[in-house]
Design a protein around this motif. Structure first.
Motif, PDB file in Angstrom:
ATOM      1  N   LEU A   1      94.540  38.836 -65.071  1.00 48.24           N
ATOM      2  CA  LEU A   1      93.840  37.734 -65.720  1.00 48.24           C
ATOM      3  C   LEU A   1      92.456  37.624 -65.099  1.00 48.24           C
ATOM      4  CD1 LEU A   1      94.168  35.370 -67.769  1.00 48.24           C
ATOM      5  CD2 LEU A   1      94.780  33.932 -65.811  1.00 48.24           C
ATOM      6  N   VAL A   2      91.437  37.745 -65.942  1.00 45.52           N
ATOM      7  CA  VAL A   2      90.050  37.751 -65.463  1.00 45.52           C
ATOM      8  C   VAL A   2      89.341  36.496 -65.963  1.00 45.52           C
ATOM      9  CG1 VAL A   2      87.830  38.976 -65.588  1.00 45.52           C
ATOM     10  CG2 VAL A   2      89.973  40.271 -65.432  1.00 45.52           C
ATOM     11  N   GLN A   3      88.613  35.820 -65.074  1.00 43.35           N
ATOM     12  CA  GLN A   3      87.777  34.691 -65.502  1.00 43.35           C
ATOM     13  C   GLN A   3      86.326  35.154 -65.577  1.00 43.35           C
ATOM     14  OE1 GLN A   3      88.573  30.832 -64.213  1.00 43.35           O
ATOM     15  NE2 GLN A   3      86.824  30.011 -65.299  1.00 43.35           N
ATOM     16  N   LEU A   4      85.714  34.919 -66.743  1.00 41.86           N
ATOM     17  CA  LEU A   4      84.328  35.332 -66.959  1.00 41.86           C
ATOM     18  C   LEU A   4      83.370  34.346 -66.299  1.00 41.86           C
ATOM     19  CD1 LEU A   4      84.597  36.238 -70.756  1.00 41.86           C
ATOM     20  CD2 LEU A   4      84.631  37.824 -68.830  1.00 41.86           C
ATOM     21  N   PHE A   5      82.237  34.853 -65.827  1.00 44.71           N
ATOM     22  CA  PHE A   5      81.214  33.996 -65.235  1.00 44.71           C
ATOM     23  C   PHE A   5      80.355  33.319 -66.309  1.00 44.71           C
ATOM     24  CE2 PHE A   5      81.559  36.846 -61.385  1.00 44.71           C
ATOM     25  CZ  PHE A   5      82.171  35.867 -60.616  1.00 44.71           C
TER      26      PHE A   5
ATOM     27  N   LEU B   1      91.532  36.521 -61.461  1.00 48.48           N
ATOM     28  CA  LEU B   1      92.157  35.262 -61.058  1.00 48.48           C
ATOM     29  C   LEU B   1      93.613  35.457 -60.666  1.00 48.48           C
ATOM     30  CD1 LEU B   1      91.210  32.292 -63.414  1.00 48.48           C
ATOM     31  CD2 LEU B   1      90.569  32.655 -61.056  1.00 48.48           C
ATOM     32  N   GLU B   2      94.262  36.408 -61.346  1.00 46.16           N
ATOM     33  CA  GLU B   2      95.693  36.573 -61.131  1.00 46.16           C
ATOM     34  C   GLU B   2      96.115  37.978 -61.534  1.00 46.16           C
ATOM     35  OE1 GLU B   2      99.716  34.344 -62.729  1.00 46.16           O
ATOM     36  OE2 GLU B   2      97.832  33.211 -62.697  1.00 46.16           O
TER      37      GLU B   2
ATOM     38  N   GLU C   1      85.756  19.830 -58.332  1.00 44.95           N
ATOM     39  CA  GLU C   1      86.076  19.712 -59.763  1.00 44.95           C
ATOM     40  C   GLU C   1      86.209  21.104 -60.394  1.00 44.95           C
ATOM     41  OE1 GLU C   1      86.827  17.040 -61.296  1.00 44.95           O
ATOM     42  OE2 GLU C   1      86.103  15.461 -59.970  1.00 44.95           O
ATOM     43  N   ALA C   2      85.329  22.021 -60.003  1.00 41.74           N
ATOM     44  CA  ALA C   2      85.404  23.394 -60.517  1.00 41.74           C
ATOM     45  C   ALA C   2      86.688  24.065 -60.055  1.00 41.74           C
ATOM     46  CB  ALA C   2      84.187  24.195 -60.045  1.00 41.74           C
ATOM     47  N   LEU C   3      87.071  23.788 -58.820  1.00 36.84           N
ATOM     48  CA  LEU C   3      88.312  24.348 -58.271  1.00 36.84           C
ATOM     49  C   LEU C   3      89.513  23.842 -59.077  1.00 36.84           C
ATOM     50  CD1 LEU C   3      88.563  26.175 -55.736  1.00 36.84           C
ATOM     51  CD2 LEU C   3      89.321  24.157 -54.488  1.00 36.84           C
ATOM     52  N   ARG C   4      89.473  22.551 -59.439  1.00 40.54           N
ATOM     53  CA  ARG C   4      90.557  21.966 -60.236  1.00 40.54           C
ATOM     54  C   ARG C   4      90.602  22.593 -61.628  1.00 40.54           C
ATOM     55  NH1 ARG C   4      91.082  15.492 -60.986  1.00 40.54           N
ATOM     56  NH2 ARG C   4      88.990  15.714 -61.873  1.00 40.54           N
ATOM     57  N   GLU C   5      89.416  22.849 -62.198  1.00 43.44           N
ATOM     58  CA  GLU C   5      89.338  23.454 -63.527  1.00 43.44           C
ATOM     59  C   GLU C   5      89.935  24.861 -63.534  1.00 43.44           C
ATOM     60  OE1 GLU C   5      85.775  24.743 -66.563  1.00 43.44           O
ATOM     61  OE2 GLU C   5      85.438  22.986 -65.304  1.00 43.44           O
ATOM     62  N   VAL C   6      89.589  25.642 -62.513  1.00 42.42           N
ATOM     63  CA  VAL C   6      90.110  27.017 -62.420  1.00 42.42           C
ATOM     64  C   VAL C   6      91.606  26.994 -62.151  1.00 42.42           C
ATOM     65  CG1 VAL C   6      90.026  29.154 -61.069  1.00 42.42           C
ATOM     66  CG2 VAL C   6      87.903  28.014 -61.723  1.00 42.42           C
ATOM     67  N   SER C   7      92.037  26.056 -61.314  1.00 40.67           N
ATOM     68  CA  SER C   7      93.467  25.929 -61.008  1.00 40.67           C
ATOM     69  C   SER C   7      94.267  25.596 -62.271  1.00 40.67           C
ATOM     70  CB  SER C   7      93.672  24.842 -59.949  1.00 40.67           C
ATOM     71  OG  SER C   7      95.040  24.615 -59.725  1.00 40.67           O
TER      72      SER C   7
ATOM     73  N   VAL D   1      90.644  34.004 -74.268  1.00 39.03           N
ATOM     74  CA  VAL D   1      90.791  32.584 -74.624  1.00 39.03           C
ATOM     75  C   VAL D   1      89.820  31.786 -73.742  1.00 39.03           C
ATOM     76  CG1 VAL D   1      92.339  30.613 -74.778  1.00 39.03           C
ATOM     77  CG2 VAL D   1      93.218  32.917 -75.191  1.00 39.03           C
ATOM     78  N   GLY D   2      88.771  31.252 -74.361  1.00 39.08           N
ATOM     79  CA  GLY D   2      87.755  30.534 -73.577  1.00 39.08           C
ATOM     80  C   GLY D   2      87.139  31.474 -72.560  1.00 39.08           C
ATOM     81  N   PRO D   3      87.101  31.073 -71.280  1.00 42.49           N
ATOM     82  CA  PRO D   3      86.519  31.955 -70.263  1.00 42.49           C
ATOM     83  C   PRO D   3      87.515  32.946 -69.672  1.00 42.49           C
ATOM     84  CG  PRO D   3      87.048  29.850 -69.281  1.00 42.49           C
ATOM     85  CD  PRO D   3      87.478  29.764 -70.721  1.00 42.49           C
ATOM     86  N   LEU D   4      88.763  32.956 -70.176  1.00 46.37           N
ATOM     87  CA  LEU D   4      89.806  33.824 -69.613  1.00 46.37           C
ATOM     88  C   LEU D   4      90.032  35.066 -70.470  1.00 46.37           C
ATOM     89  CD1 LEU D   4      92.452  31.154 -68.550  1.00 46.37           C
ATOM     90  CD2 LEU D   4      90.671  32.206 -67.152  1.00 46.37           C
ATOM     91  N   MET D   5      90.278  36.174 -69.790  1.00 42.71           N
ATOM     92  CA  MET D   5      90.477  37.452 -70.478  1.00 42.71           C
ATOM     93  C   MET D   5      91.675  38.160 -69.854  1.00 42.71           C
ATOM     94  SD  MET D   5      87.663  40.499 -70.844  1.00 42.71           S
ATOM     95  CE  MET D   5      87.797  41.096 -69.174  1.00 42.71           C
ATOM     96  N   LEU D   6      92.560  38.690 -70.692  1.00 39.45           N
ATOM     97  CA  LEU D   6      93.745  39.397 -70.211  1.00 39.45           C
ATOM     98  C   LEU D   6      93.556  40.896 -70.402  1.00 39.45           C
ATOM     99  CD1 LEU D   6      96.663  38.945 -69.103  1.00 39.45           C
ATOM    100  CD2 LEU D   6      97.443  39.158 -71.472  1.00 39.45           C
ATOM    101  N   VAL D   7      93.723  41.641 -69.298  1.00 42.45           N
ATOM    102  CA  VAL D   7      93.607  43.110 -69.348  1.00 42.45           C
ATOM    103  C   VAL D   7      94.973  43.695 -69.028  1.00 42.45           C
ATOM    104  CG1 VAL D   7      92.339  45.131 -68.529  1.00 42.45           C
ATOM    105  CG2 VAL D   7      91.225  42.887 -68.518  1.00 42.45           C
ATOM    106  N   ASP D   8      95.444  44.613 -69.878  1.00 39.53           N
ATOM    107  CA  ASP D   8      96.798  45.157 -69.770  1.00 39.53           C
ATOM    108  C   ASP D   8      96.773  46.543 -69.117  1.00 39.53           C
ATOM    109  OD1 ASP D   8      99.467  45.020 -70.083  1.00 39.53           O
ATOM    110  OD2 ASP D   8      99.461  44.914 -72.277  1.00 39.53           O
ATOM    111  N   HIS D   9      97.949  46.979 -68.623  1.00 41.49           N
ATOM    112  CA  HIS D   9      98.157  48.340 -68.088  1.00 41.49           C
ATOM    113  C   HIS D   9      97.173  48.680 -66.959  1.00 41.49           C
ATOM    114  CE1 HIS D   9     100.892  48.758 -71.389  1.00 41.49           C
ATOM    115  NE2 HIS D   9      99.935  48.735 -72.306  1.00 41.49           N
TER     116      HIS D   9
END
Length: 460
Positions: A54-58, A46-47, A256-262, A13-21
């Motif tokens: 939860l992975v955030q893409l560059f 990220l988490e 601002e970037a920190l707020r966006e990631v948060s 979803v957008g820049p976020l990616m969920l990896v399972d297991h």
């Protein structure tokens, strides 16, 4: 640490990616996403929640096919390759060369989050750094190992001041090597081009390392950029024994970037929507400045931030002021009057200025003239405000001299343009010239010995 591959990407979803297991995955770990066609993208964790990461893409996730992609967890955080060859080079926000100079052949590789410095190992900042800017050198002196931010506002020429300091700065009376590490965060292409050309044309690029993160680069890269720069500075300072000046612009874009990631992580927001750990996060940048006892090198920081709505109580300048040792404030009023650089010396402050001035460091009269210039300028501004209300006829003769001093001080001491550098001796002598506008009886903050030795009218 073992590298682990997973073909269990569940959602993007957008820049976020969920990896399972997943198993044994850590926060901030670097992730490489490899597609079936060989295309590779980078991200970081990220988490982690049980067996989900939860992975955030560059970069953008556009065109990423999760069915035939695999996530490779590299078992380490973001690292930067370092060697003496980084000097003279220009990198992007993730430490990749963008100057056609080829990759760096690393002598060492360092995690950009650094390692904690034992507080007992710190040495007290005490050596003067000459920036060539009178309003800083003469009145709000920068000391080696200090953190001295510049508080600016939208539309003010902080970028030109940053480039000027980077070109002109040097440590006096020292044969040690001096370097500048320059990090630009979230700037436009035009600004980036200005900085690079300014460094190249002046020759300052030879002793500089530049990290440039553009406004259209991902938010997650903006968070890495200042850490890349400070890690390079730590290598130059503590392993190569250099005096390093780190200039970071703009800390507001970083926050601002920190707020966006948060927000992407759905964290509970703090003041004005910034994460509650903004103070701690900024401290992890600023507190990497300093000197190490017994070591030759040092890191001095000048972070630059634009205050949203010109508000000094905004969380970013407010928290920065708590962590750093003072601030240089740029004034819109002076800018409108054509004073360049528009440094407002009265609310500006360098808490360590007394440690870097005086005999053997600058000159014996520095502290006296600094205090007298502050006092005379403050009184001159008060007198000018009074004359606006009551008219000039209400002023005494001595008041008129103070009003004249305030005008001359702004025009000749504060204003010097962005191309001219002044030595500390030129700055001190200029201060004496301006003080000669006032009767000697008014110079109550200067010792008689210094007046006799340095006053332009010595024979009186």
């Amino acid at each position: 640490m073992a590298i682990k591959e997973y073909k269990t990407i569940k959602e993007v979803v957008g820049p976020l990616m969920l990896v399972d297991h997943v198993s044994d995955v850590k926060y901030d770990e670097l992730v490489r996403i490899k597609q079936a066609n060989g295309e590779i993208r980078l991200g970081k964790v990220l988490e982690v929640n049980e067996d989900k990461a939860l992975v955030q893409l560059f970069e953008s996730s556009q065109g990423l096919k999760i069915d035939d992609s695999k996530a490779i967890f590299l078992g380490r955080g973001i690292e930067i390759p370092l060697s003496p060859d980084v000097l003279g080079r220009v990198f992007d926000g993730l430490g990749r060369p963008i100057d056609d100079g080829g990759d760096i052949i690393a002598e060492v590789t360092r995690d950009i989050n650094g390692t904690p410095l034992n507080p007992v190992a710190r040495d007290y900042p005490s050596e003067f750094i000459e920036t060539g800017v009178s309003a800083i050198d003469g009145l709000n002196t920068l000391v080696r190992g200090q953190k001295l931010p510049i508080f600016s506002s939208s539309g003010l020429p902080h970028a030109r001041l940053a480039a000027q300091i980077a070109r002109q700065a040097k440590v006096l009376g020292s044969g040690d090597k001096f370097a500048v590490v320059f990090a630009a965060i979230g700037i436009t292409f035009e600004e980036a081009d200005y900085f690079i050309k300014s460094f190249q044309e002046s020759g300052a690029i030879e002793r500089s390392v530049m990290f440039v993160n553009l406004a259209d680069d991902p938010a997650i890269e903006r968070i890495a950029t200042p850490r890349m720069a400070i890690t390079a500075a730590e290598y130059l300072a503590f392993e190569l024994g250099m005096h390093v000046l780190v200039i970071i612009t703009d800390i507001t874009n970083y926050a601002e970037a920190l707020r966006e990631v948060s927000a992407a992580r759905k964290e509970v927001p703090g003041r004005r929507g910034y994460p509650g750990y903004l103070y701690t996060d900024l401290a992890t940048l600023y507190e990497r400045a300093g000197r190490v006892r017994g070591g030759k090198g040092s890191i001095t920081q000048i972070p630059i931030l634009t205050m949203p709505e010109d508000d000094k109580t905004h969380p970013i300048p407010d928290l920065t002021g708590y962590i750093t040792e003072g601030q240089i404030i740029l004034s819109r009023e002076l800018y409108m009057k054509g004073i360049f650089p528009p440094i407002d010396v009265l609310p500006s402050l360098s808490r360590l200025k007394d440690k870097g001035i005086g005999k053997g460091k600058t000159r014996e009269d520095h502290a006296d003239t600094m205090n007298q210039l502050f006092a005379a300028y403050a009184r001159g501004k008060e007198v000018k405000e009074l004359s606006t209300i009551l008219g000039e006829s209400a002023l005494s003769e001595i008041d008129k001299l103070y009003a004249k001093f305030a005008e001359e001080f702004e025009l000749h001491y504060v204003s010097q343009g962005f191309q001219k550098g002044r030595s500390i001796i030129e700055t001190l002598n200029l201060g004496w010239e301006l003080l000669s506008i006032l009767p000697k009886a008014e110079l109550r903050r200067i010792s008689l010995d210094n007046i006799k030795k340095y006053h332009p009218e010595k024979d009186e």
